[in-house]
Design a protein around this motif. Structure first.
Motif, PDB file in Angstrom:
ATOM      1  N   TYR A 207       0.826  -1.204   0.000  1.00  0.00           N
ATOM      2  CA  TYR A 207       0.000   0.000   0.000  1.00  0.00           C
ATOM      3  C   TYR A 207       0.863   1.258   0.000  1.00  0.00           C
ATOM      4  O   TYR A 207       0.338   2.366  -0.043  1.00  0.00           O
ATOM      5  CB  TYR A 207      -0.921   0.036   1.224  1.00  0.00           C
ATOM      6  N   HIS A 208       2.179   1.087   0.028  1.00  0.00           N
ATOM      7  CA  HIS A 208       3.097   2.220   0.140  1.00  0.00           C
ATOM      8  C   HIS A 208       4.124   2.155  -0.991  1.00  0.00           C
ATOM      9  O   HIS A 208       4.742   1.113  -1.227  1.00  0.00           O
ATOM     10  CB  HIS A 208       3.794   2.214   1.496  1.00  0.00           C
ATOM     11  N   LEU A 209       4.317   3.265  -1.684  1.00  0.00           N
ATOM     12  CA  LEU A 209       5.173   3.292  -2.866  1.00  0.00           C
ATOM     13  C   LEU A 209       6.657   3.494  -2.539  1.00  0.00           C
ATOM     14  O   LEU A 209       7.514   2.787  -3.084  1.00  0.00           O
ATOM     15  CB  LEU A 209       4.688   4.383  -3.825  1.00  0.00           C
ATOM     16  N   ASP A 210       6.965   4.435  -1.689  1.00  0.00           N
ATOM     17  CA  ASP A 210       8.375   4.798  -1.447  1.00  0.00           C
ATOM     18  C   ASP A 210       9.280   3.616  -1.085  1.00  0.00           C
ATOM     19  O   ASP A 210      10.388   3.503  -1.626  1.00  0.00           O
ATOM     20  CB  ASP A 210       8.463   5.871  -0.361  1.00  0.00           C
ATOM     21  N   PRO A 211       8.869   2.703  -0.181  1.00  0.00           N
ATOM     22  CA  PRO A 211       9.783   1.634   0.234  1.00  0.00           C
ATOM     23  C   PRO A 211      10.185   0.662  -0.871  1.00  0.00           C
ATOM     24  O   PRO A 211      11.242   0.025  -0.779  1.00  0.00           O
ATOM     25  CB  PRO A 211       8.988   0.902   1.332  1.00  0.00           C
ATOM     26  N   VAL A 212       9.363   0.517  -1.931  1.00  0.00           N
ATOM     27  CA  VAL A 212       9.671  -0.488  -2.955  1.00  0.00           C
ATOM     28  C   VAL A 212      10.462   0.076  -4.124  1.00  0.00           C
ATOM     29  O   VAL A 212      10.938  -0.677  -4.975  1.00  0.00           O
ATOM     30  CB  VAL A 212       8.376  -1.149  -3.487  1.00  0.00           C
ATOM     31  N   ALA A 237      -7.967  13.775  -6.351  1.00  0.00           N
ATOM     32  CA  ALA A 237      -6.853  13.569  -7.280  1.00  0.00           C
ATOM     33  C   ALA A 237      -5.538  14.023  -6.645  1.00  0.00           C
ATOM     34  O   ALA A 237      -4.498  13.386  -6.832  1.00  0.00           O
ATOM     35  CB  ALA A 237      -7.114  14.332  -8.578  1.00  0.00           C
ATOM     36  N   ARG A 238      -5.589  15.111  -5.892  1.00  0.00           N
ATOM     37  CA  ARG A 238      -4.371  15.614  -5.242  1.00  0.00           C
ATOM     38  C   ARG A 238      -3.847  14.611  -4.219  1.00  0.00           C
ATOM     39  O   ARG A 238      -2.638  14.367  -4.134  1.00  0.00           O
ATOM     40  CB  ARG A 238      -4.666  16.958  -4.575  1.00  0.00           C
ATOM     41  N   GLU A 239      -4.758  14.021  -3.442  1.00  0.00           N
ATOM     42  CA  GLU A 239      -4.348  13.041  -2.437  1.00  0.00           C
ATOM     43  C   GLU A 239      -3.763  11.799  -3.103  1.00  0.00           C
ATOM     44  O   GLU A 239      -2.760  11.241  -2.641  1.00  0.00           O
ATOM     45  CB  GLU A 239      -5.540  12.671  -1.557  1.00  0.00           C
ATOM     46  N   TYR A 240      -4.382  11.350  -4.189  1.00  0.00           N
ATOM     47  CA  TYR A 240      -3.855  10.196  -4.918  1.00  0.00           C
ATOM     48  C   TYR A 240      -2.444  10.489  -5.412  1.00  0.00           C
ATOM     49  O   TYR A 240      -1.528   9.677  -5.255  1.00  0.00           O
ATOM     50  CB  TYR A 240      -4.759   9.832  -6.093  1.00  0.00           C
ATOM     51  N   SER A 241      -2.269  11.662  -6.030  1.00  0.00           N
ATOM     52  CA  SER A 241      -0.971  12.032  -6.560  1.00  0.00           C
ATOM     53  C   SER A 241       0.082  12.118  -5.460  1.00  0.00           C
ATOM     54  O   SER A 241       1.232  11.699  -5.646  1.00  0.00           O
ATOM     55  CB  SER A 241      -1.077  13.372  -7.297  1.00  0.00           C
ATOM     56  N   ARG A 242      -0.315  12.627  -4.300  1.00  0.00           N
ATOM     57  CA  ARG A 242       0.627  12.775  -3.190  1.00  0.00           C
ATOM     58  C   ARG A 242       1.121  11.418  -2.690  1.00  0.00           C
ATOM     59  O   ARG A 242       2.299  11.262  -2.382  1.00  0.00           O
ATOM     60  CB  ARG A 242      -0.038  13.534  -2.042  1.00  0.00           C
ATOM     61  N   ARG A 243       0.242  10.427  -2.678  1.00  0.00           N
ATOM     62  CA  ARG A 243       0.599   9.132  -2.115  1.00  0.00           C
ATOM     63  C   ARG A 243       1.110   8.137  -3.157  1.00  0.00           C
ATOM     64  O   ARG A 243       1.932   7.277  -2.846  1.00  0.00           O
ATOM     65  CB  ARG A 243      -0.601   8.519  -1.387  1.00  0.00           C
ATOM     66  N   TYR A 244       0.616   8.245  -4.390  1.00  0.00           N
ATOM     67  CA  TYR A 244       0.939   7.212  -5.385  1.00  0.00           C
ATOM     68  C   TYR A 244       1.467   7.759  -6.711  1.00  0.00           C
ATOM     69  O   TYR A 244       1.742   6.982  -7.624  1.00  0.00           O
ATOM     70  CB  TYR A 244      -0.302   6.350  -5.650  1.00  0.00           C
ATOM     71  N   GLY A 245       1.616   9.061  -6.836  1.00  0.00           N
ATOM     72  CA  GLY A 245       2.141   9.628  -8.068  1.00  0.00           C
ATOM     73  C   GLY A 245       3.653   9.523  -8.138  1.00  0.00           C
ATOM     74  O   GLY A 245       4.349   9.602  -7.121  1.00  0.00           O
ATOM     75  N   LEU A 246       4.169   9.350  -9.356  1.00  0.00           N
ATOM     76  CA  LEU A 246       5.622   9.295  -9.552  1.00  0.00           C
ATOM     77  C   LEU A 246       6.101  10.694  -9.927  1.00  0.00           C
ATOM     78  O   LEU A 246       5.945  11.144 -11.065  1.00  0.00           O
ATOM     79  CB  LEU A 246       5.977   8.286 -10.653  1.00  0.00           C
ATOM     80  N   ASP A 247       6.672  11.399  -8.945  1.00  0.00           N
ATOM     81  CA  ASP A 247       7.168  12.754  -9.156  1.00  0.00           C
ATOM     82  C   ASP A 247       8.688  12.750  -9.104  1.00  0.00           C
ATOM     83  O   ASP A 247       9.324  11.689  -9.014  1.00  0.00           O
ATOM     84  CB  ASP A 247       6.580  13.709  -8.111  1.00  0.00           C
ATOM     85  N   LEU A 253      14.466   8.235  -6.016  1.00  0.00           N
ATOM     86  CA  LEU A 253      14.670   7.042  -5.194  1.00  0.00           C
ATOM     87  C   LEU A 253      15.054   5.824  -6.029  1.00  0.00           C
ATOM     88  O   LEU A 253      15.572   4.842  -5.493  1.00  0.00           O
ATOM     89  CB  LEU A 253      13.394   6.718  -4.400  1.00  0.00           C
ATOM     90  N   LEU A 254      14.792   5.890  -7.326  1.00  0.00           N
ATOM     91  CA  LEU A 254      15.107   4.763  -8.205  1.00  0.00           C
ATOM     92  C   LEU A 254      16.599   4.677  -8.478  1.00  0.00           C
ATOM     93  O   LEU A 254      17.319   5.673  -8.415  1.00  0.00           O
ATOM     94  CB  LEU A 254      14.357   4.913  -9.537  1.00  0.00           C
ATOM     95  N   SER A 255      17.065   3.485  -8.824  1.00  0.00           N
ATOM     96  CA  SER A 255      18.458   3.326  -9.238  1.00  0.00           C
ATOM     97  C   SER A 255      18.675   4.020 -10.578  1.00  0.00           C
ATOM     98  O   SER A 255      17.711   4.300 -11.309  1.00  0.00           O
ATOM     99  CB  SER A 255      18.809   1.840  -9.361  1.00  0.00           C
ATOM    100  N   ASP A 256      19.915   4.279 -10.919  1.00  0.00           N
ATOM    101  CA  ASP A 256      20.213   4.998 -12.163  1.00  0.00           C
ATOM    102  C   ASP A 256      19.870   4.186 -13.413  1.00  0.00           C
ATOM    103  O   ASP A 256      19.768   4.748 -14.506  1.00  0.00           O
ATOM    104  CB  ASP A 256      21.709   5.360 -12.203  1.00  0.00           C
TER     105      ASP A 256
END
Length: 318
Positions: A207-212, A237-247, A253-256
């Motif tokens: 349910y959480h994006l950042d850790p994965v 839409a703002r809440e969705y973007s805040r929690r699950y949007g790729l900004d 946080l992704l590898s190169d």
């Protein structure tokens, strides 16, 4: 090779690999050529039978069939006898009378392509171009092909799929196919956008994006299917973007080496920001162009004969 392509689950690992290898050959044979046509399906008739609007997918299949020199008939339910009450059976019998060799079906009802393929109404090969919230196997194939071109063998690769799993058909097909190819898939979504029984899918769920993100080799953002929703699945839409949007922050946080995908069309600013969608590690435009070659490979293998290999494509184009 299988007779019909109705689900990603129809494909064994060898089938999927053959399709991806044949796609590579199709891309090689048409890339950079002024005349992109191959003679492999000359004399065959492919019908695009679309009961649901999808300009991108229909155009992709039409272009794929034409590049293989097949005759193409586009059949849209809107403005046809279907809108006047003609049944799927009646439509199938009409197509059989036309001598259709392959039928590409898109339908709002899950299972419609299977019904057409198993009914005995028509002898043509049937290819599912998206049915309800069920599956979209060629989208999964083009996604896997795009990933393989950038990441190499997908065995052991970690793929994160984010967003509206409940209303979309792309996630299910991708989970099945990527698992078949040996990848490890994690679905990320709010609980309200996950289907019942997802715990039985061959993937992990978060349910959480950042850790994965740090361990991901590829991240696929799914479009929020607004037109399929009739209730509030998230506060805004703002809440969705805040929690699950790729900004930009999450992209950092992704590898190169990690890549970003999206099956399209995108809701820019909601599930993905413009700077990430247009970044050098975004392969979203490439997915679209690869889609034509994937569908060429599927049509070729289904209609030209299972005993032929990708090498035979080259011989036919010589």
């Amino acid at each position: 090779m299988i007779r019909h392509l109705l689900s990603a689950a129809d494909l064994s690992r060898s089938d999927a690999t053959l399709l991806l290898d044949t796609t590579e050959e199709m891309l090689r044979l048409t890339e950079g050529r002024s005349v992109k046509k191959l003679p492999t399906l000359r004399g065959r008739t492919v019908v695009n039978l679309f009961f649901e609007d999808s300009t991108r997918t229909r155009t992709s299949f039409e272009l794929a069939a034409k590049r293989l020199s097949a005759d193409v008939i586009n059949f849209s339910a809107k403005g046809s006898s279907v809108s006047k009450g003609e049944s799927l059976k009646d439509t199938a019998l009409t197509l059989a009378a036309m001598g259709a060799d392959g039928v590409v079906v898109r339908h709002s009802a899950s299972g419609a392509p299977y019904r057409l393929a198993s009914s005995g109404w028509i002898d043509a090969r049937v290819l599912n171009a998206g049915d309800g919230t069920h599956e979209h196997p060629t989208q999964a194939l083009l996604d896997a092909f795009t990933m393989r071109r950038h990441l190499g063998d997908l065995d052991g690769r970690k793929i994160v799929i984010v967003g509206d799993v409940l209303h979309g058909r792309v996630a299910r097909s991708n989970v099945i196919l990527l698992n078949t190819l040996g990848a490890r898939v994690t679905l990320v979504a709010p609980p309200t956008l996950l289907p019942l029984g997802v715990e039985n899918w061959p993937c992990d769920v978060s349910y959480h994006l950042d850790p994965v993100l740090p361990d991901a080799d590829a991240v696929m953002m799914l479009r929020v299917q607004r037109e399929r929703m009739n209730a509030a699945f998230f506060p805004s839409a703002r809440e969705y973007s805040r929690r699950y949007g790729l900004d930009a922050r999450r992209f950092g946080l992704l590898s190169d080496e990690a890549i970003v995908l999206h099956p399209g069309p995108m809701n820019r600013g909601m599930e993905i920001t413009a700077d990430v969608a247009d970044s050098e590690r975004s392969v979203i435009v490439e997915q679209v162009s690869n889609g034509v070659c994937v569908r060429m490979a599927a049509l070729y293998l289904m209609l030209a004969g299972a005993d032929e290999t990708a090498d035979d494509v080259h011989e036919g184009a010589a």
